[in-house]
Design a protein around this motif. Structure first.
Motif, PDB file in Angstrom:
ATOM      1  N   VAL A  64     -57.083  63.850 -27.601  1.00 40.59           N
ATOM      2  CA  VAL A  64     -58.024  62.722 -27.473  1.00 40.59           C
ATOM      3  C   VAL A  64     -57.294  61.401 -27.729  1.00 40.59           C
ATOM      4  O   VAL A  64     -57.484  60.425 -27.002  1.00 40.59           O
ATOM      5  N   ASP A  71     -62.086  60.908 -31.768  1.00 37.69           N
ATOM      6  CA  ASP A  71     -63.256  61.775 -31.911  1.00 37.69           C
ATOM      7  C   ASP A  71     -63.575  61.960 -33.384  1.00 37.69           C
ATOM      8  O   ASP A  71     -62.997  62.798 -34.057  1.00 37.69           O
ATOM      9  N   GLY A 111     -69.255  68.451 -27.110  1.00 40.18           N
ATOM     10  CA  GLY A 111     -68.103  67.691 -26.638  1.00 40.18           C
ATOM     11  C   GLY A 111     -68.370  67.059 -25.289  1.00 40.18           C
ATOM     12  O   GLY A 111     -68.009  65.899 -25.045  1.00 40.18           O
ATOM     13  N   ASN A 114     -70.422  64.049 -25.797  1.00 34.50           N
ATOM     14  CA  ASN A 114     -69.554  62.951 -26.257  1.00 34.50           C
ATOM     15  C   ASN A 114     -68.850  62.295 -25.078  1.00 34.50           C
ATOM     16  O   ASN A 114     -68.895  61.083 -24.888  1.00 34.50           O
ATOM     17  N   GLY A 115     -68.169  63.140 -24.296  1.00 33.13           N
ATOM     18  CA  GLY A 115     -67.383  62.619 -23.182  1.00 33.13           C
ATOM     19  C   GLY A 115     -68.252  61.901 -22.166  1.00 33.13           C
ATOM     20  O   GLY A 115     -67.911  60.809 -21.697  1.00 33.13           O
ATOM     21  N   PRO A 125     -65.135  54.778 -27.888  1.00 30.16           N
ATOM     22  CA  PRO A 125     -65.474  56.141 -28.298  1.00 30.16           C
ATOM     23  C   PRO A 125     -65.736  56.254 -29.797  1.00 30.16           C
ATOM     24  O   PRO A 125     -66.445  57.161 -30.230  1.00 30.16           O
ATOM     25  N   THR A 129     -68.771  58.613 -30.989  1.00 31.45           N
ATOM     26  CA  THR A 129     -68.536  59.790 -31.807  1.00 31.45           C
ATOM     27  C   THR A 129     -69.004  59.563 -33.237  1.00 31.45           C
ATOM     28  O   THR A 129     -69.326  60.517 -33.937  1.00 31.45           O
ATOM     29  N   LYS A 215     -61.409  62.743 -19.120  1.00 33.93           N
ATOM     30  CA  LYS A 215     -61.966  62.327 -20.412  1.00 33.93           C
ATOM     31  C   LYS A 215     -62.960  63.350 -20.938  1.00 33.93           C
ATOM     32  O   LYS A 215     -62.860  63.802 -22.082  1.00 33.93           O
ATOM     33  N   TYR A 219     -62.747  65.724 -24.435  1.00 33.98           N
ATOM     34  CA  TYR A 219     -63.701  65.772 -25.548  1.00 33.98           C
ATOM     35  C   TYR A 219     -64.278  67.178 -25.716  1.00 33.98           C
ATOM     36  O   TYR A 219     -64.553  67.622 -26.842  1.00 33.98           O
ATOM     37  N   SER A 222     -61.730  69.116 -27.647  1.00 36.39           N
ATOM     38  CA  SER A 222     -61.724  68.730 -29.058  1.00 36.39           C
ATOM     39  C   SER A 222     -62.876  69.396 -29.817  1.00 36.39           C
ATOM     40  O   SER A 222     -62.686  69.977 -30.891  1.00 36.39           O
ATOM     41  N   SER A 223     -64.080  69.340 -29.244  1.00 37.69           N
ATOM     42  CA  SER A 223     -65.231  69.949 -29.909  1.00 37.69           C
ATOM     43  C   SER A 223     -65.100  71.461 -29.949  1.00 37.69           C
ATOM     44  O   SER A 223     -65.477  72.109 -30.930  1.00 37.69           O
TER      45      SER A 223
END
Lengths: 335, 339
Positions: A64, A71, A111, A114-115, A125, A129, A215, A219, A222-223
Motif C-alpha cells: 500500500v 491503510d 479492503g 477501502n479501495g 487514503p 481508512t 489500487k 487494499y 492488505s485487508s
C-alpha cells in the motif's frame, strides 16, 4: 556509463539494509553477551511470536505504501477477523473449513470497500481508512460487548500454536507470505505498477496503467493479510478480543518506514520491511531480557522511527543531489 | 442607471443564497439543529434540559480543544497525531509536580513547557528537516505516551496536597438566573468556549494567522511571496500544543488525577471532527466554526445513543461512519460543482 546513477541508487539502499542488519545483530549479540539467554530457541520463538502478526500486516502495508497510499484500518480488520471467526465457530457452530474462508472473504470485501472509496472519493487514503478503523473498531466493541470470545477446537488452535519442525505456524506463514509477496513485487509486471503509481500517479494513468484496479486490489490484499493475521492470532491467544491489535497499524507502518520505504510512495521492498519487523522484534526483546522498565519501549520505538526516517531522508537527498550533478555534467558535456 | 442597479441587486441575491448553500458551516448548523429537534421530540424531558446540555457540552470540551489543535496544523498542510499522548504527558507532568508539593503556577508552567517542547519538536522536524508530519507526529505519539507511562508506571497520579481551588476549578460553576431558571455554567465549558470564540475571530481576522492558510494552500508561492514558511509551520504546531496544554490542565483539574492513558485515540476523533468541519489534508482550509459544529454534532450523536437507549458501544462505530459519510458527501459535491 549511463547505468551509473542507477547502480549507485542500488548500492545506497544496500548500505541501508546492511546498516540495519548490523544494528539488529549488534543488539542481539550485545544482549546475549550482557544478559545471556537471548539466542535460545525458546526466546527466539517468543521474540518472533511477539511481532509476527504486525509483521504480516506490514507486508500488505508495504504494498500500500509503495503505491503512495496508507491503510490505517488493518488493526481493526485484524480484531474483526478474530471476532468473526470466533463467533462463526463458537456461536454459529460452523466448521473450521467454512468459517475461515468466510472470514477471509469478509476481510477482503472490507479492503475492496477501502479501495473503492479511495478511488471514488479522491480524498487522502488516510481519511478513508481512518473512518474504516473507527467504524470497524466500534463494530468490534459493539458485537462483543467488550467481552472476549473463546472456546476453540484443538485443530483451530493449531493454526496459532502448532509447530512444524519446532517453528510455530504463524511464523512459517509470515516467511512464506514474505517470500511470495517479495518475489511478486520484484518481478511480476502487475505489481511493478505499484512503484509506477507511487512515483507519479498521473504519469501512470497517462501511460495506460489501470490505476483504479491496482489500487483496489492492493487494499484488498492488505485487508486480506490482516484477516489472515487475525485468524491466527485468535488461535494463538486462544480468544478473540476487540482490544487486540490496538496500535498495530502504527507498528506496521513503523516497520515499513524503518525498512527504508518512502512513505510518499514509489520506493520500498519486502526485504526492507522484513528487516524492519525483525528490528522492532529485537528491540522489544532487548527490553524484555534486560529487565529495563518495559514502558521505555514506546519511547525508543518513537525515537527509532524518527531516526530511520531521517536516515532515509538524507539518503534520498544525497541521491537527488547526485542525480542533479550527473544531469549537470551531461548538460555541460553536450555543449 | 436605476435599472442597472436593480439588475445588479437582483443578481446579487441568488448569489448570496448560493454562497450560503455552499457553505459547509450552514449545512452543519442545519444538521445540528435537526439533531436537536429530533432528540427533543423523541426525549423531551431528558434531552431538552440544562443538565443534559451541560453534560454534553462538558464532555465535548476536551475533544473541541484537540480538534482545534488538529485544525490549526491541518491548515498548514500538517497533521498532528500526537495530540492525545501529549495531553497525557502534560497532565502527568502537572500532576507529578503538584504531588511533589510545588505550587500551582510552577506546576502548570512545567506542563506548559513540556507541551511546547513537544510542539516545537514536531514543528522543527516537519519544517526544517522536511519529514512528513504523519511520521514525525506518529513518533511523538509513541514517545510522549511512553514517557508519560515511564513517569507514572501506568498509575493514577493524585495530588491531595494541591490547593483546593485547582482541583475544583474546572468543575465549579458560575450561576446565572435567566427567567426564573438557574443555569450553572462550568468553568471548563466557559474557558473552552471563550478560547474557541477568540481563536475563531483571530483566525479569520488576524494577518499572521491568515498567513497560515496561504502557507497551506501553496507553500512554494508563500515562500516566494516572502512569508517565513518554516516559522509559520512551527508556530502552527506550537499553537496546536497550546490547545493540547489547555485541555490537559482542564482535564487534570476536572478529574483530579494525572493519568498516562488520557486521550487514547483522541487524535483520531480530533482528525475526524476537523475533516467533517471542513479541514483538508491538502492544507489551506479549515474553520473554527466548522470544527466546533462537527464536534457538537458528534457529541449530540453520542448523547442521542445514550438517551434513546441504544447500545453505547455502537457510538464509536457511528463516529467512523459519520466521517466516511461526510467525505462521501464532499466528493459528490465537488464533482457536481466541477460539472
Amino acid at each position: 556509463m549511463f547505468k551509473r546513477p542507477n547502480s549507485k541508487n542500488v548500492s545506497v539502499s544496500t548500505i541501508q539494509y546492511l546498516g540495519l542488519s548490523t544494528i539488529i545483530l549488534a543488539i542481539l549479540f550485545g544482549c546475549q553477551i550482557v544478559f545471556g539467554n537471548v539466542l535460545t530457541e525458546a526466546n527466539m520463538r517468543v521474540m518472533a511470536m511477539n511481532m509476527v502478526f504486525e509483521g504480516i500486516m506490514a507486508l500488505g502495508m508495504t504494498y500500500v505504501i509503495i503505491m503512495g497510499g496508507i491503510d490505517l484500518s488493518v488493526a481493526s480488520v485484524f480484531a474483526f477477523a478474530e471476532i468473526l471467526v470466533a463467533k462463526l465457530m463458537v456461536q454459529a457452530g460452523l466448521p473450521m473449513g467454512l468459517a475461515i474462508p468466510v472470514t477471509l472473504l469478509v476481510c477482503a470485501t472490507i479492503g475492496a470497500a477501502n479501495g473503492a472509496m479511495v478511488v471514488a472519493f479522491r480524498v487522502h487514503p488516510l481519511i478513508i481508512t481512518l473512518g474504516m478503523l473507527l467504524t470497524l473498531r466500534g463494530v468490534n466493541l459493539a458485537i462483543t460487548d467488550g467481552r472476549s470470545v473463546s472456546g476453540f477446537s484443538d485443530s483451530f488452535i493449531w493454526l496459532g500454536q502448532g509447530r512444524i519442525f519446532g517453528v510455530p505456524f504463524p511464523i512459517l506463514f509470515f516467511v512464506a507470505a514474505a517470500v511470495v509477496l517479495g518475489v511478486l513485487l520484484a518481478h511480476q509486471r502487475y505489481f511493478r505498477q505499484l512503484y509506477f503509481i507511487g512515483g507519479s500517479e498521473r504519469a501512470a494513468r497517462f501511460s495506460g496503467v489501470n490505476v483504479e484496479r491496482v489500487k483496489i486490489s492492493t487494499y484488498v490484499l492488505s485487508s486480506f493479510l490482516a484477516g489472515c493475521a487475525g485468524i491466527m492470532a485468535a488461535a494463538a491467544f486462544g480468544a478473540a478480543h476487540w482490544g487486540h491489535g490496538n496500535l498495530a497499524e502504527l507498528r506496521a507502518i513503523a516497520a515499513v518506514a524503518i525498512g527504508g520505504a518512502d512513505i510518499m510512495g514509489g520506493s520500498g521492498t519486502i526485504f526492507g520491511t522484513v528487516l524492519g519487523v525483525i528490528f522492532l522484534a529485537v528491540v522489544h526483546n532487548a527490553f524484555v531480557v534486560s529487565a529495563v522498565n518495559p514502558f521505555w519501549y514506546d519511547v525508543v520505538n518513537g525515537v527509532m522511527l524518527l531516526l530511520a526516517v531521517l536516515v532515509s531522508r538524507l539518503i534520498a537527498q544525497s541521491n537527488t543531489k547526485k542525480l542533479l550533478s550527473i544531469k549537470q555534467s551531461k548538460l555541460e558535456s553536450s555543449f | 442607471m436605476n435599472a442597472d442597479a436593480s439588475v445588479r441587486h437582483m443578481a446579487r441575491a441568488p448569489e448570496w443564497t448560493q454562497r450560503i448553500g455552499r457553505s459547509r458551516e450552514f449545512w452543519l448548523l442545519l444538521i445540528n439543529a435537526g439533531a436537536i429537534i429530533l432528540l427533543s421530540a423523541l426525549r423531551p424531558d431528558t434531552f431538552f434540559s440544562w443538565l443534559n446540555f451541560k453534560a454534553v457540552l462538558g464532555l465535548m470540551s476536551y475533544d473541541l480543544l484537540l480538534a482545534l489543535a488538529m485544525t490549526t496544523v491541518l491548515i498548514v498542510r500538517g497533521l498532528d497525531l500526537s495530540v492525545g499522548s501529549v495531553l497525557a504527558l502534560t497532565s502527568v507532568v502537572i500532576a507529578l509536580l503538584l504531588q511533589q508539593g510545588f505550587p500551582v503556577f510552577p506546576s502548570v508552567a512545567g506542563g506548559f513547557v513540556v507541551a511546547m517542547l513537544c510542539g516545537a519538536l514536531n514543528g522543527v522536524f516537519v519544517a526544517k528537516l522536511g519529514i512528513l508530519p504523519f511520521l514525525v507526529t506518529l513518533a511523538m505519539l509513541s514517545a510522549a505516551r511512553g514517557v508519560a507511562t515511564v513517569l507514572t508506571t501506568g498509575q493514577y497520579i493524585s495530588f491531595p496536597a494541591a490547593p483546593y481551588w485547582f482541583s475544583t476549578f474546572a468543575r465549579s460553576e458560575i450561576g446565572i438566573t435567566v427567567a426564573g431558571g438557574y443555569y450553572g455554567i462550568p468553568y471548563l465549558l466557559l474557558i473552552t468556549l471563550t478560547v474557541t470564540v477568540l481563536y475563531g475571530i483571530l483566525l479569520s481576522r488576524w494577518v499572521p494567522l491568515r498567513q497560515l492558510f496561504f502557507v497551506g494552500e501553496n507553500p512554494e508561492a508563500a515562500k516566494l511571496a516572502g512569508l517565513r514558511v518554516d516559522r509559520l509551520i512551527i508556530s502552527a504546531y506550537l499553537i496546536s500544543a497550546a490547545f493540547v496544554f489547555l485541555a490537559a490542565v482542564l482535564m487534570t483539574s476536572a478529574n483530579r488525577i494525572g493519568y498516562a492513558n488520557y486521550g487514547i485515540t483522541a487524535e483520531l476523533r480530533a482528525l475526524a471532527a476537523a475533516v467533517i468541519g471542513g479541514a483538508s489534508l491538502f492544507g489551506g482550509s479549515g474553520s473554527v466554526l466548522g470544527t466546533f459544529l462537527a464536534v457538537l454534532l458528534l457529541a449530540f450523536i453520542g448523547n442521542g445513543f445514550v438517551l434513546l437507549g441504544g447500545d453505547p458501544n455502537w457510538q464509536q462505530a457511528t463516529f467512523g461512519a459519520v466521517l466516511i459519510l461526510a467525505v462521501a458527501l464532499d466528493a459528490i459535491r465537488t464533482r457536481r460543482e466541477r460539472g
